[in-house]
Every structure is written in structure tokens, then in C-alpha cells.
Design a protein around this motif. Structure first.
Motif, PDB file in Angstrom:
ATOM      1  N   LEU A 120     -74.611 -44.725  43.803  1.00 31.73           N
ATOM      2  CA  LEU A 120     -74.355 -46.009  43.150  1.00 31.73           C
ATOM      3  C   LEU A 120     -75.373 -47.065  43.549  1.00 31.73           C
ATOM      4  N   ARG A 121     -76.502 -46.644  44.073  1.00 31.16           N
ATOM      5  CA  ARG A 121     -77.508 -47.616  44.499  1.00 31.16           C
ATOM      6  C   ARG A 121     -78.215 -48.275  43.324  1.00 31.16           C
ATOM      7  N   LYS A 122     -78.222 -47.623  42.203  1.00 25.52           N
ATOM      8  CA  LYS A 122     -78.902 -48.178  41.021  1.00 25.52           C
ATOM      9  C   LYS A 122     -77.928 -48.136  39.866  1.00 25.52           C
ATOM     10  N   LEU A 123     -77.558 -49.322  39.360  1.00 27.07           N
ATOM     11  CA  LEU A 123     -76.629 -49.438  38.252  1.00 27.07           C
ATOM     12  C   LEU A 123     -77.315 -50.061  37.045  1.00 27.07           C
ATOM     13  N   THR A 124     -76.756 -49.834  35.879  1.00 26.87           N
ATOM     14  CA  THR A 124     -77.246 -50.450  34.647  1.00 26.87           C
ATOM     15  C   THR A 124     -76.424 -51.687  34.341  1.00 26.87           C
ATOM     16  N   HIS A 125     -77.100 -52.805  34.088  1.00 28.50           N
ATOM     17  CA  HIS A 125     -76.408 -54.062  33.799  1.00 28.50           C
ATOM     18  C   HIS A 125     -76.221 -54.206  32.289  1.00 28.50           C
ATOM     19  N   TRP A 126     -74.954 -54.368  31.878  1.00 27.22           N
ATOM     20  CA  TRP A 126     -74.649 -54.634  30.472  1.00 27.22           C
ATOM     21  C   TRP A 126     -74.541 -56.150  30.330  1.00 27.22           C
ATOM     22  N   GLY A 127     -75.552 -56.765  29.695  1.00 32.34           N
ATOM     23  CA  GLY A 127     -75.562 -58.222  29.659  1.00 32.34           C
ATOM     24  C   GLY A 127     -76.479 -58.793  28.602  1.00 32.34           C
ATOM     25  N   GLU A 128     -77.465 -59.569  29.037  1.00 30.60           N
ATOM     26  CA  GLU A 128     -78.311 -60.315  28.118  1.00 30.60           C
ATOM     27  C   GLU A 128     -79.022 -59.416  27.106  1.00 30.60           C
ATOM     28  N   PRO A 163     -63.219 -71.202  32.266  1.00 32.28           N
ATOM     29  CA  PRO A 163     -61.971 -71.886  32.624  1.00 32.28           C
ATOM     30  C   PRO A 163     -62.188 -72.808  33.816  1.00 32.28           C
ATOM     31  N   GLY A 164     -61.295 -73.773  33.960  1.00 31.55           N
ATOM     32  CA  GLY A 164     -61.430 -74.718  35.070  1.00 31.55           C
ATOM     33  C   GLY A 164     -61.257 -74.038  36.418  1.00 31.55           C
ATOM     34  N   ARG A 165     -60.232 -73.219  36.560  1.00 34.19           N
ATOM     35  CA  ARG A 165     -60.002 -72.475  37.802  1.00 34.19           C
ATOM     36  C   ARG A 165     -60.507 -71.068  37.582  1.00 34.19           C
ATOM     37  N   ARG A 166     -61.589 -70.695  38.253  1.00 31.83           N
ATOM     38  CA  ARG A 166     -62.212 -69.425  37.909  1.00 31.83           C
ATOM     39  C   ARG A 166     -62.839 -68.757  39.128  1.00 31.83           C
ATOM     40  N   ALA A 167     -63.110 -67.481  38.942  1.00 34.55           N
ATOM     41  CA  ALA A 167     -63.792 -66.696  39.965  1.00 34.55           C
ATOM     42  C   ALA A 167     -64.733 -65.733  39.265  1.00 34.55           C
ATOM     43  N   ASN A 168     -65.872 -65.498  39.864  1.00 36.26           N
ATOM     44  CA  ASN A 168     -66.838 -64.548  39.318  1.00 36.26           C
ATOM     45  C   ASN A 168     -66.537 -63.152  39.869  1.00 36.26           C
ATOM     46  N   VAL A 169     -66.486 -62.188  38.976  1.00 35.38           N
ATOM     47  CA  VAL A 169     -66.252 -60.804  39.386  1.00 35.38           C
ATOM     48  C   VAL A 169     -67.243 -59.909  38.675  1.00 35.38           C
ATOM     49  N   LYS A 170     -67.345 -58.700  39.172  1.00 30.18           N
ATOM     50  CA  LYS A 170     -68.161 -57.683  38.520  1.00 30.18           C
ATOM     51  C   LYS A 170     -67.263 -56.505  38.182  1.00 30.18           C
ATOM     52  N   LEU A 171     -67.318 -56.097  36.934  1.00 33.91           N
ATOM     53  CA  LEU A 171     -66.585 -54.925  36.479  1.00 33.91           C
ATOM     54  C   LEU A 171     -67.556 -53.756  36.483  1.00 33.91           C
ATOM     55  N   VAL A 172     -67.217 -52.711  37.225  1.00 33.42           N
ATOM     56  CA  VAL A 172     -68.153 -51.598  37.430  1.00 33.42           C
ATOM     57  C   VAL A 172     -67.521 -50.306  36.944  1.00 33.42           C
ATOM     58  N   ASP A 173     -68.239 -49.608  36.092  1.00 36.04           N
ATOM     59  CA  ASP A 173     -67.855 -48.264  35.688  1.00 36.04           C
ATOM     60  C   ASP A 173     -68.532 -47.301  36.656  1.00 36.04           C
ATOM     61  N   LEU A 174     -67.785 -46.823  37.640  1.00 38.14           N
ATOM     62  CA  LEU A 174     -68.371 -45.982  38.681  1.00 38.14           C
ATOM     63  C   LEU A 174     -68.846 -44.642  38.141  1.00 38.14           C
ATOM     64  N   HIS A 175     -68.201 -44.160  37.089  1.00 39.17           N
ATOM     65  CA  HIS A 175     -68.580 -42.853  36.547  1.00 39.17           C
ATOM     66  C   HIS A 175     -69.922 -42.929  35.822  1.00 39.17           C
ATOM     67  N   ASN A 176     -70.083 -43.949  34.966  1.00 41.18           N
ATOM     68  CA  ASN A 176     -71.316 -44.070  34.178  1.00 41.18           C
ATOM     69  C   ASN A 176     -72.319 -45.017  34.809  1.00 41.18           C
ATOM     70  N   ARG A 177     -71.951 -45.645  35.939  1.00 40.96           N
ATOM     71  CA  ARG A 177     -72.847 -46.495  36.715  1.00 40.96           C
ATOM     72  C   ARG A 177     -73.356 -47.680  35.883  1.00 40.96           C
ATOM     73  N   VAL A 178     -72.393 -48.380  35.281  1.00 46.12           N
ATOM     74  CA  VAL A 178     -72.669 -49.576  34.484  1.00 46.12           C
ATOM     75  C   VAL A 178     -71.832 -50.711  35.047  1.00 46.12           C
ATOM     76  N   MET A 227     -62.119 -62.743  29.758  1.00 44.06           N
ATOM     77  CA  MET A 227     -62.695 -61.947  28.684  1.00 44.06           C
ATOM     78  C   MET A 227     -63.945 -61.257  29.214  1.00 44.06           C
ATOM     79  N   CYS A 228     -64.294 -60.138  28.579  1.00 40.65           N
ATOM     80  CA  CYS A 228     -65.529 -59.448  28.936  1.00 40.65           C
ATOM     81  C   CYS A 228     -66.021 -58.659  27.735  1.00 40.65           C
ATOM     82  N   ASN A 229     -67.275 -58.279  27.767  1.00 39.88           N
ATOM     83  CA  ASN A 229     -67.862 -57.446  26.725  1.00 39.88           C
ATOM     84  C   ASN A 229     -68.428 -56.202  27.386  1.00 39.88           C
ATOM     85  N   VAL A 230     -68.070 -55.020  26.888  1.00 43.69           N
ATOM     86  CA  VAL A 230     -68.411 -53.753  27.534  1.00 43.69           C
ATOM     87  C   VAL A 230     -69.061 -52.811  26.518  1.00 43.69           C
ATOM     88  N   PRO A 231     -69.677 -51.730  26.993  1.00 48.41           N
ATOM     89  CA  PRO A 231     -70.313 -50.777  26.072  1.00 48.41           C
ATOM     90  C   PRO A 231     -69.303 -50.089  25.169  1.00 48.41           C
TER      91      PRO A 231
END
Length: 649
Positions: free
Chosen positions: A546-554, A564-579, A626-630
Motif C-alpha cells: 500500500l505504499r503507492k496508491l492512486t488518487h481519484w480526484g482532480e 459544512p460548518g462542522r467538518r473533518a477531513n478524511v480519506k476513503l481508501v479502497d485497500l483492494h484496488n489501492r485507490v 458526500m464523495c465521488n468514487v470510481p
């Protein structure tokens, strides 16, 4: 030999024997209890596991690993198999009482002004009830921002009072005094075809939303005025639709009111006031500090086409879709038009600082195919909007609204993949006792409560260990043959200990290899600050795969959502496909539901959902982000029947 050499190199670089006793922070170990390192009995649970494995090593090595996997899958994500809920029939309970009904159209104003103009100046005006005579002659509806009327008043030395309330509201008396300056400007406007001496019927909000005989200085009258204004605002779109002409104005010199910079065009109420106007009168001042203006007559269609052009040039694609729908409805279907109207209205309301969306439902009533009864639009905010969308579910799939975005080139297309509509919800545990979104025919993907879990079967689940596993098994069989030979000679004790030590050594090898890998079997949520910007390197320390992952983004044109006003940044990781995907949430999600296709990806709603399937099946899940995924997400989801969703507040 090359494969075997690679296996030993990987083991030498990544094997951590200490993880057998204490797992790394943020990772769930394989102990028998207290599997997370911050728990007090974590080390004891690991020692007990190791002790039992070593004691029963000859039995342990012969238990198929599929048995352990099946047991683990059985106890996880039991809510994925929940029963579909069965809400009451839609439109069964109208907010205003009785069975849900569509309202009749062709609402008309209750009052208008009878205005006398002499020598192109306002001479007199007074409020009269709307009548057949007014309908036959026709009336002019005036559309303007209050701030522009304030500018006119200040330029003419009228002492504009300080608002009496923190929300910038003036008293009714003050608003009428200020609005009168705009009425004077309208009467004095230079017309190419106008008559300097005439009588007109005019609808001007501050003089026509309530009975002029009432005053908000009196407590009894104030309650009546508020009810009258609420009723009139609920039919605003129809009142402007049936006006003979609509006059539009802002105080900026030389403004034609079609650009994005125009103050008039930025208002929330501009939408119902202009979208169906047949004839538009443009009032334009060429010099400031004067109550004179020029009036230009144009068709409503031509006026909106210019507004559409400016919206497209400014990349305001929601606004462009709205105007395109009004000038040529065949090019923009109702599904797209309603979504654009709702999102644009919400955006304008929030830009004006009105976060409670008090008038949202009233503004949209009359712009959607089905009208709501005025009595059903009494709660304001999201409740009125939910009811309007429920009435119009035949034209609009609310799954689109659940995934609102400000569209940009490449991702302005939105295609729902589920069916959704709002319903009333008063169920126990509901976060909103008035409305909830029902998602039907959806699919769900769950996140583990503890995102990272050590893979005790790493020796068997990783291709790079295939050679080492084969070597270990060959050596184990070789020692087993030696033990058998010893048994044949009659030395039972020595043969048993050869068998036992062989099993122990194999188990120790299996345990050590297990310290190198994580279970890579789906999506997990990694929260800050433990997983900061160096999270890939930290993840690689736990499992080098898992040292190299693919970023789904820009690069995939992922849509942007309002934070939102009350918020936290998280990362959603697909460990199987490494995204991995970046997301902003109000609290930690444990599931996501695909809603719509945006651009090249799939937009999902992130949920905080009860994990106990034995709980009341009508418990409302919380929307936390909300999130956008492959697109491959659809190969990983599970059918989840009906899902109730509400906002967390």
C-alpha cells in the motif's frame, strides 16, 4: 529461486515480531480480545492467542483458513441485509391537514395599487382588492431589490432608519416609505409609447402583500400581517406569470439587468418574478441621484435569452439550464430544470445570509409542475422543500438533490442511479422528526468500524509469499516424514515431539509473516490527524503493498460540494484496488450509498448508520458527507432495500 529470494527480501524488510504482542497505532490486531492497541488488555489478548496457537499447533495447522474467514464475514456488516422499510403511502399526510393534494394554478394577487400619474409623475395611489376589472385591464408587477430602493431614498435625502432587527429587517412602515421612491421612479420613467397622464394597476410588494389598513405597530395586526404575507409569497410565481408586464430595476447606472453582476438578478425572488414574464420593462438609470429613468420594452423570451447567454459565459450552468428551460423547454427536461431551480435557489438564499431558508418553498411554488396548497407551506425551510419535491416526484428524482453540486465543464451531467423522494418521518431515533429522504433500489458499501486490520492469513493471501509458503510446507512435510520414521522404530515420544515442534515452527513462521500485511478487502475510512498528508508512507509501513496508491480526484473532474460548518477531513481508501478519495464529513461514516453519475465517477452519500440489524428498521440514518468514487464501486456494493436518510442536525 528468484521468487524465493524475493520472498525472503520482503520478509527481511517488513517482518515485525513485536506486532505479535502490541499492534501499531490505528491498526486492529488479531488478538482474542481488546484487539486495538489503545485498549488496556490488548497485550494480554495477543499473548493468549499466541499461547493457544502454540499449544494446539498440530490441530491449528490443519484447520482450513476458509473457516476463519467465513466466521469473520458472518459477524461483520449485518445491517447490509436489513429488511426494506415500508413507509406510509406518499401524499398521505399533508402538513396542512387532510390527504395530500395538488393546489389549483392561476393564483392571483389579493391586492394591487391603483396609481394615478399626471405629467409623468406620481400623483396618488391607494390599495384596492384584485377584481375582474383589474384582470381585464391587466396590471404591472414591479421587481426590484430593496437595497436599490434604499439607494434611491438616500439619494433623495430620505432619512433611512437603522434596521430594528439583527437580520436586517425594517418595519413595514419603513419598507413602504423606501419602496415609494421606486414607485415614483417607475411613474417618471421616459417611455417611447407612454402616456404622461394615465391610471395604472400596479403590484408592488410592500404595498400589496398585506392589507394596507393593518399596521405592524399593533400586536394583533402584526400576526395577521405575517399570515397574509406568507400566503401572498407562496403564490409569487403565479402573480408575476399573469401580470401584463413585469418591470425590473436596479440602481446601477446603465445596467440592462441581464448580466451576472446586476444586483436585481442575484436575488432569490428574481426566479419566480422573471421566469414566466411575457413582457419585460427594463428600467435603467443613466445618471445617479435622480428619480428619472428610461424604460425599454422587450419580450420576456428575448430578455431571458440574454440572461442565459451571460450565465453560460460565466460558467453558471444551473442558471443557464433554468433560462434555457423557460425559452425552450424541450431542450432541458423537468428532471434537470427542477434540480437547477432548487440548487440555484439554495445558493442564492445562502449567499444572502438566509441559512434557515424560510422562503425557499414559497419561491419555488409555481415554478415546478405541481403547486402546493398554501396551507401546506407553513413550516418553511427544508420541510416546505421536501413537500414540494414529494408533490413533484413524478417529474423529479430527489436523488439528484441529495448530491447537489455546482457544475463545471465535464461534470455538469447528473444521472441518478437510484430512486429517491422525501417522506414524513416521526420514527424513534429519527434525527429529523419532519422529513427524511427515502432511497429505493439502492446499494450499500460498508466501512469497517476499525479501518485497518492485521491479516493473520498473510502467508496465504499474498502472491509474493507463494514460494516461501511452498518452502515452509515442504520442510514441514520433510520433518513430518522424519517423525513418522521415528514412530515406526517404536520411539513414540520422540516421534510425537518431532511432529509437535514442526507444527510450532510452522505456526511461528505463519504468525511472523502475518505481521507484514493488512487485510486488503474493501474500503476503509482513515481519519486525521493520525493519517495526515504522509498517510501513504504510514500505510506502507503497515503493508508494503500500500505504499503507492492512486488518487481519484482532480484528474477525474470530481465535483466539489459546499463544506459544512462542522467538518473533518478524511480519506476513503479502497485497500483492494489501492485507490483513495478525499472527503469532508461532519462525523465518521460507516457506509456509502451510490446516488448518481457525475462526470466520469459515481457520487455517493456517506452515512452514519445503525449497525445492529435487530434495531427498529425505520431508524433514520444520518447523512454525514458526500464523495465521488470510481465506477467499479458497483461491483463491490450489496443490495440494501429501502434506506431512510436525514441530515445530522
Amino acid at each position: 529461486m528468484e521468487a524465493l529470494s524475493k520472498s525472503f527480501l520482503v520478509m527481511g524488510a517488513n517482518m515485525r515480531a513485536r506486532r505479535l504482542f502490541r499492534e501499531d497505532d490505528g491498526v486492529e490486531g488479531c488478538g482474542m480480545f481488546h484487539k486495538r492497541p489503545e485498549m488496556p488488555l490488548h497485550i494480554l489478548g495477543n499473548i493468549l492467542r499466541l499461547t493457544l496457537i502454540l499449544i494446539f499447533a498440530p490441530i491449528y495447522v490443519f484447520i482450513p483458513r476458509s473457516v476463519f474467514k467465513a466466521a469473520d464475514n458472518y459477524i461483520r456488516f449485518n445491517w447490509l441485509f436489513q429488511y426494506a422499510t415500508t413507509p406510509d403511502a406518499v401524499l398521505s399526510n399533508a402538513p396542512g391537514g387532510g390527504k395530500g393534494q395538488y393546489a389549483v394554478t392561476e393564483f392571483q394577487p389579493t391586492w394591487v395599487l391603483e396609481v394615478t400619474i399626471r405629467n409623468q409623475k406620481l400623483q396618488a395611489f391607494h390599495q384596492i382588492p384584485f377584481s375582474d376589472e383589474v384582470a381585464e385591464v391587466g396590471y404591472t408587477a414591479l421587481s426590484y431589490p430593496m437595497n436599490s430602493a434604499i439607494v434611491l431614498a438616500e439619494e433623495n435625502k430620505f432619512p433611512v432608519p437603522t434596521p430594528s432587527k439583527s437580520d436586517r429587517e425594517y418595519t413595514l412602515k419603513d419598507r413602504r416609505s423606501i419602496s415609494e421612491y421606486f414607485l415614483r421612479l417607475y411613474c417618471s420613467a421616459t417611455r417611447r409609447d407612454g402616456n404622461p397622464d394615465r391610471m395604472e394597476y400596479i403590484w408592488l410588494d410592500e404595498f400589496c402583500l398585506s392589507d394596507s389598513r393593518l399596521s405592524d405597530d399593533r400586536a394583533d395586526d402584526k400576526t395577521v400581517i405575517e399570515k397574509q404575507r406568507d400566503a401572498e409569497l407562496g403564490k409569487m410565481a403565479d402573480m408575476f406569470r399573469y401580470a401584463a408586464q413585469v418591470a425590473v430595476f436596479c440602481h446601477e447606472p446603465n445596467c440592462d439587468h441581464t448580466t451576472l453582476a446586476c444586483k436585481w438578478g442575484q436575488r432569490l425572488f428574481t426566479l419566480p418574478e422573471i421566469l414566466h414574464a411575457e413582457t419585460v420593462l427594463r428600467l435603467t438609470r443613466h445618471q445617479p441621484k435622480t428619480l428619472t429613468a428610461q424604460l425599454f420594452r422587450t419580450t420576456g423570451r428575448s430578455f431571458r435569452e440574454k440572461m442565459q447567454k451571460h450565465a453560460a459565459e460565466g460558467n453558471r450552468w444551473h442558471l443557464n439550464a433554468i433560462y434555457q428551460h423557460t425559452v425552450n423547454a424541450g431542450t432541458v427536461p423537468w428532471q434537470v430544470a427542477i434540480h437547477a431551480l432548487v440548487v440555484e435557489a439554495i445558493r442564492r438564499d445562502e449567499a444572502g445570509g438566509y441559512l434557515d431558508h424560510k422562503y425557499l418553498g414559497k419561491v419555488l411554488n409555481g415554478l415546478l409542475p405541481r403547486h402546493a396548497r398554501l396551507v401546506d407551506l407553513g413550516k418553511g425551510g427544508w420541510n416546505d422543500l421536501a413537500w414540494l419535491l414529494e408533490l413533484n416526484q413524478g417529474f423529479y428524482n430527489a436523488a439528484s438533490l441529495a448530491a447537489p453540486i455546482h457544475p463545471a465543464a465535464g461534470n455538469e451531467r447528473l444521472e441518478p442511479v437510484v430512486t429517491a423522494f422525501p417522506v414524513s418521518s416521526n420514527s424513534p431515533g429519527s434525527y429529523d422528526s419532519n422529513s427524511a429522504l427515502t432511497i429505493i433500489a439502492g446499494e450499500t458499501l460498508g466501512f469497517r468500524p476499525v479501518p485497518l486490520k492485521r491479516d493473520a492469513d498473510g502467508l496465504y493471501n499474498n502472491e509474493e509469499m507463494k514460494s516461501a509458503k511452498l518452502l515452509a510446507r515442504c520442510m514441514a512435510w520433510a520433518f513430518a516424514l522424519v517423525g513418522t520414521a521415528i514412530l515406526v522404530t517404536g520411539n513414540i515420544g520422540s516421534g510425537f515431539w518431532v511432529y509437535y515442534l514442526t507444527a510450532i515452527l510452522y505456526c511461528v513462521f505463519e504468525l511472523l509473516v502475518g505481521t507484514m500485511y493488512l487485510q486488503r478487502d474493501g474500503w476503509v475510512v482513515l481519519e486525521h490527524p493520525l493519517w495526515d498528508e504522509m498517510f501513504e508512507a504510514k500505510l506502507g509501513e503497515q503493508d508494503h503493498n500500500l505504499r503507492k496508491l492512486t488518487h481519484w480526484g482532480e484528474r477525474q473532474l470530481v465535483p466539489k460540494w459546499e463544506l459544512p460548518g462542522r467538518r473533518a477531513n478524511v480519506k476513503l481508501v479502497d485497500l483492494h484496488n489501492r485507490v483513495y478519495v478525499d472527503a469532508v464529513v461532519v462525523s465518521r461514516p460507516n457506509a456509502m450509498v451510490p446516488l448518481a453519475i457525475h462526470g466520469s465517477g459515481v457520487t455517493c452519500m456517506l452515512l452514519d448508520r445503525a449497525e445492529d440489524s435487530n434495531r427498529d428498521s425505520t431508524i433514520v440514518a444520518r447523512k454525514v458527507g458526500m464523495c465521488n468514487v470510481p465506477p467499479y464501486i458497483f461491483s463491490q456494493t450489496v443490495k440494501s432495500g429501502t434506506t431512510y436518510v436525514a441530515n445530522p442536525e
